[in-house]
Write an enzyme that holds these catalytic residues in place. Sequence first.
Site, PDB file in Angstrom:
ATOM      1  N   SER A  36       0.750  -1.777  -0.502  1.00 42.79           N
ATOM      2  CA  SER A  36      -0.257  -0.201   0.409  1.00 42.79           C
ATOM      3  C   SER A  36       0.430   1.177  -0.284  1.00 42.79           C
ATOM      4  CB  SER A  36      -0.595   0.010   1.068  1.00 42.79           C
ATOM      5  OG  SER A  36      -0.679   0.576   2.356  1.00 42.79           O
ATOM      6  N   LYS A  78       0.887   5.079   7.060  1.00 41.20           N
ATOM      7  CA  LYS A  78      -0.401   5.532   5.642  1.00 41.20           C
ATOM      8  C   LYS A  78       0.397   6.771   5.657  1.00 41.20           C
ATOM      9  CE  LYS A  78      -3.178   2.252   4.699  1.00 41.20           C
ATOM     10  NZ  LYS A  78      -2.924   1.353   3.796  1.00 41.20           N
TER      11      LYS A  78
END
Length: 176
Positions: A36, A78
Amino acid sequence: MGKQLLKKISLPVFLLAAAYFINTHVARLAIVSGESMYPTFLDGDILLVNEMNYIPSRGDVVLIDISERPELGKYIVKRVIAVEGDTVELDYESNSVLVNGVQVTEPYLNFDQDDPMKTLDSIDDITYQVPPGTIFVMGDNRNNSLDSRSNILGMINSTDVVGKVCKHFSFLQYFN
């Protein structure tokens, strides 16, 4: 004999206590799992995370504790796109993100794909208002990222942010 034994035991106990304190309050190591955050981080990269007095800021890469949702894992990494009070607009046609009406410059995105930010399967709204005490996060590999755009993860409570990634080590670079 008792004092010498106490001295021998006290140093390892002190070192263990210091290591525990550092790991839980100062800095922590984490290992990237998944794609990700590609190309910023690769699967298996080791991250050094600063935990001291950290307040999330736009653009920072953070380690997030998601252990309250065990089906998703224990931690995720993230990028902070917006903080409380911000408005996030996603323009999938131009692959752009706007925060408070200003386009975010994102040189870190995965441009190996023709379309670095495909529309999610179900989008109710592409404008988000970030509530108090939360942040809006996204992965750099937008097409392979479970992030704040998803109803599964959504906004992240600021208290779930462990800290800011301040350094990473990629062992794959030594084998290429």
